[in-house]
Design an enzyme around this catalytic site. Structure first.
Site, PDB file in Angstrom:
ATOM      1  CD  GLN B 127      -2.629   0.918   2.696  1.00 40.59           C
ATOM      2  OE1 GLN B 127      -2.391   0.014   3.488  1.00 40.59           O
ATOM      3  NE2 GLN B 127      -3.501   1.857   2.960  1.00 40.59           N
ATOM      4  N   GLY B 128       0.741   2.075  -1.018  1.00 41.12           N
ATOM      5  CA  GLY B 128       1.535   3.299  -1.079  1.00 41.12           C
ATOM      6  C   GLY B 128       0.664   4.491  -0.741  1.00 41.12           C
ATOM      7  CD  GLU B 246      -6.957  -1.304   7.293  1.00 33.55           C
ATOM      8  OE1 GLU B 246      -5.989  -2.069   7.232  1.00 33.55           O
ATOM      9  OE2 GLU B 246      -6.871  -0.082   7.138  1.00 33.55           O
TER      10      GLU B 246
END
Lengths: 360, 392
Positions: B127-128, B246
């Site tokens: 994840q960036g 999430e």
């Protein structure tokens, strides 16, 4: 035919809320609180509405509502700061075959860490003696339910006596709790008849464990109601009170206090709901442990919510005219009743470390 | 076990839970090596095992390689997996964060291309999002993507990228409109092949000794425009949506894991002589940790109710996160308090506790109130969106 009332289908809270709206307007409420938390007419109205028979089983003339269904009602008592031995009139008739009329529970088990100061009652050779330093509504009740002995099968008993019995010395005490009165009970050496003994031995230990568990659970629910009300009032206040040309609720330092209050209030409500939902069909040692847990958290969370509310309110919160102090005082009193977080976390830890089969 | 209360579904969910439990009981759950590459390989193989048995992508459509069930099924499986003391699959970022976004916002072609290998673990995602200059203020991020024909050219730097050296793909939140007001309106969500020329990955070693995070540098990296997720400049909403999705699975996993941490400690302490065991300092610490666990468990029930109701992002998610952080820190902090001076000796066994492990768990718990939105950011959200207090 089994037609037990299912609380999911019946709303007990709305009618009582409406009754309180009518009966306990702000001015009357303030007068009752200032008078020391005893409102005999309000109490008799509530009893007339059936408060005392809600939880009693049907074969004893009650409505047979299971205690878990009454959580909302107890939270309402906290939210509205209703004075009176209301929880006692739900818990005692649910579990004991006791006379009708106002009941008080003379229970030295309301504290663990101050057991030595609280005193105790003993029954030996048919004779009852001893003292209990703090009995909630001891001077107002018609009947006293006495928790006798240590928490062991050879000494425990539950005795019921009329409050006007000549062998009972009941001294009304000054109280800082705005919605409860307290009395000191001394029992001179008194012969107890079989008919006055509700239970002895193992049966008494079991019943006392139930009574104390529900006293703790409902104290926690009441504290959740207090927290909910204090949170709501404080959010409103922070949105209105202006300093530096804007509402204090727009300052991050204040917002974060309020967010913390919301976290504590909502998590306390969630824990009360979970404990009450699980209570039906739970084994007694598990219920006992859950009751310790919810009371421990309620003690800490409700205190923190009320103290932070006082901080957000600033000076006005300290005035007797503004009502916040009633909630703070109630929370601080109820917090210690049947154990604060310090007392109960030690009890919980000891249970977990000694009896793994009933890990709380 | 978190009870699922959805009327008729409840029985169905119990049956499902029973199947999961039976499968896990018979499964060959691998021990997790501590060396990073070996751990990666083991956990990736474990993901493949779970995938082949049909336990991943439970709530996703069959076209995307999923099982066509519901988010609650995935939640129940996450819980059972943790209860079985089984490790999480390696590709959690993909499974819990990126995958749901591709599933919700991707084109049919993107779903078909990316989701099956994401589930099987053939392609691991990172994840960036965060940048050195954009932590809590994520929307101020500056990694840029400039359109050049049918490509974007990406320049910038990301940080806190899990499994960076091992990831095949990166979910990149980047700026496509530097002039946008508010700044959130100028962000896009790109799916970037980590093998692209111009990407450099540098691992970050943490105070726990772990090194699963990296910094990732982008220097003129070319990304085909078909790898844009959703429409250009809509990346912020996609990111918010996935961050909330999430949370429930993560919460249940941590609930169970923290429960194990406490149970292990109680088991060790229970071997002490009775007098030492009943030392008030010991009973209080265990009691504190126990209460914290029960508070968390009660809160998780509420969170599960919301997944069932599919309410989408909700300020109550922030309450859940605050409760989780506090519980984690209360449990790990209470146990750490039982080490006394022996915390400084990792091989010591004060009161029977594993000093090294307890210290590591405590360090890790301190990160809980930082990652995934700090406590302070959550309090901002609670006060403004839940309590309705005026913005400053």
């Amino acid at each position: 035919m089994d037609d037990d009332i299912n609380g999911d289908d019946i709303d007990f809270v709305t009618p009582i809320r409406q009754f309180l709206d009518r009966r306990l307007d702000p001015e009357t409420h303030r007068a009752v609180l200032a008078a020391g938390g005893w409102a005999p007419e309000l109490m008799s109205d509530l009893l007339e509405l059936g408060w005392g028979s809600l939880s009693a089983p049907k074969h004893r003339g009650g409505l047979g509502v299971p205690l878990p269904e009454l959580r909302g009602l107890v939270e309402l008592v906290g939210e509205r700061l209703v004075p009176g031995p209301l929880v006692e009139q739900l818990v005692l008739p649910a579990l004991l075959d006791v006379p009708s009329g106002l009941l008080a529970f003379a229970d030295p088990g309301a504290t663990v860490d101050w057991a030595a100061e609280m005193g105790g009652l003993s029954l030996s050779g048919g004779r009852l003696a001893g003292r209990v330093e703090l009995v909630r509504y001891g001077a107002q009740a018609e009947h006293l339910i006495l928790a006798v002995g240590a928490h062991t099968e050879d000494t425990a008993a539950i005795v019921v006596l009329p409050a006007n019995d000549p062998a009972l010395v009941i001294e009304d005490l000054e109280s800082s709790d705005p919605t409860a009165c307290y009395a000191r009970l001394t029992v001179r050496d008194r012969a107890v008849a079989e008919s006055e003994i509700v239970a002895t031995g193992a049966a008494a230990v079991v019943l006392l464990t139930w009574l104390r568990a529900w006293s703790r659970i409902f104290a926690a629910c009441e504290l959740a109601g207090v927290a909910r009300r204090v949170l709501a009032d404080t959010v409103t206040y922070a949105g209105q009170r202006e300093q530096f040309g804007r509402p204090i609720g727009s300052f991050q330092a204040v917002k974060h206090l309020l967010a913390g209050m919301a976290q504590k209030t909502l998590s306390l409500e969630a824990l009360c709901a979970a404990v009450v939902d699980d209570a039906a069909g739970q084994e007694l040692p598990d219920l006992e442990a859950a009751a310790w847990t919810v009371k421990a958290y309620a003690a800490r969370a409700a205190r923190a919510v009320c103290e932070d509310a006082l901080q957000v309110h600033g000076g006005i919160g300290f005035t007797s005219e503004y009502g916040l102090h009633w909630y703070l005082r109630r929370a601080l009193a109820l917090r210690t009743w049947y154990g604060d977080e310090n007392e109960l976390t030690a009890v919980i830890g000891a249970r977990r470390l000694t009896s793994p089969e009933h890990a709380p | 076990v978190i009870r699922i209360e959805h009327g008729a579904d409840a029985t169905d969910m119990d049956v499902f839970r029973g199947r999961a439990r039976a499968w896990l009981a018979a499964a060959d759950v691998p021990p997790v090596p501590s060396e990073l590459t070996a751990r990666f390989t083991t956990l990736r193989r474990w993901q493949r095992t779970l995938f082949d048995a049909g336990w991943l992508g439970l709530g996703w459509s069959r076209e995307s390689g999923g099982q066509g069930l519901t988010a609650l099924h995935q939640f129940v499986f996450s819980e059972e997996l943790a209860r079985a003391h089984a490790p999480a699959p390696i590709g959690l970022i993909g499974l819990d964060v990126v995958g749901p976004s591709i599933h919700a916002f991707g084109t049919p072609a993107q779903r078909a291309r990316f989701l099956p290998p994401l589930l099987s673990g053939d392609e691991i995602w990172c994840q960036g999002f965060s940048e050195p200059g954009a932590g809590s203020d994520l929307a101020s991020l500056r990694t840029s993507a400039v359109r050049d024909g049918d490509q974007y050219i990406v320049d910038g730097q990301k940080v806190w990228t899990s499994w960076g050296p091992y990831a095949a793909w990166c979910a990149l939140l980047c700026r496509t409109d530097p002039e946008a007001k508010p700044k959130q309106a100028g962000l896009s969500y790109l799916l970037v092949d980590m093998r692209s020329p111009g990407i450099t990955v540098r691992p970050i070693v943490q105070m726990t000794g772990e090194a699963e995070f990296s910094e990732v540098f982008f220097d003129g990296v070319r990304v085909p425009s078909e790898n844009l997720l959703g429409v250009e400049n809509s990346g912020w909403n996609i990111a918010l949506d996935t961050l909330s999705r999430e949370r429930a699975n993560y919460t249940i996993r941590r609930l169970v894991e923290i429960g194990w941490i406490l149970d292990d400690a109680v088991a060790a302490l229970s071997r002490l002589p009775l007098r030492r065991r009943l030392d008030p300092r010991v009973t209080r610490a265990v009691g504190e940790a126990h209460v914290a666990m029960r508070v968390l468990e009660a809160q998780a029930r509420r969170a599960v109710g919301r997944i069932g109701a599919e309410t989408g992002p909700n300020p109550l998610d922030s309450i859940d996160k605050l409760v989780l952080n506090d519980a984690e820190q209360a449990v790990c902090g209470s146990l750490m308090e039982l080490l006394g001076p022996f915390r400084l000796s990792p091989n010591a066994r004060p009161l029977g506790l594993d000093s090294r492990q307890v210290v590591r768990d405590h360090y890790y718990s301190r990160a809980a109130s930082i990652y995934g939105g700090t406590t302070q950011i959550q309090r901002n959200i609670v006060s403004e969106r839940l309590l309705g207090l005026p913005r400053g």
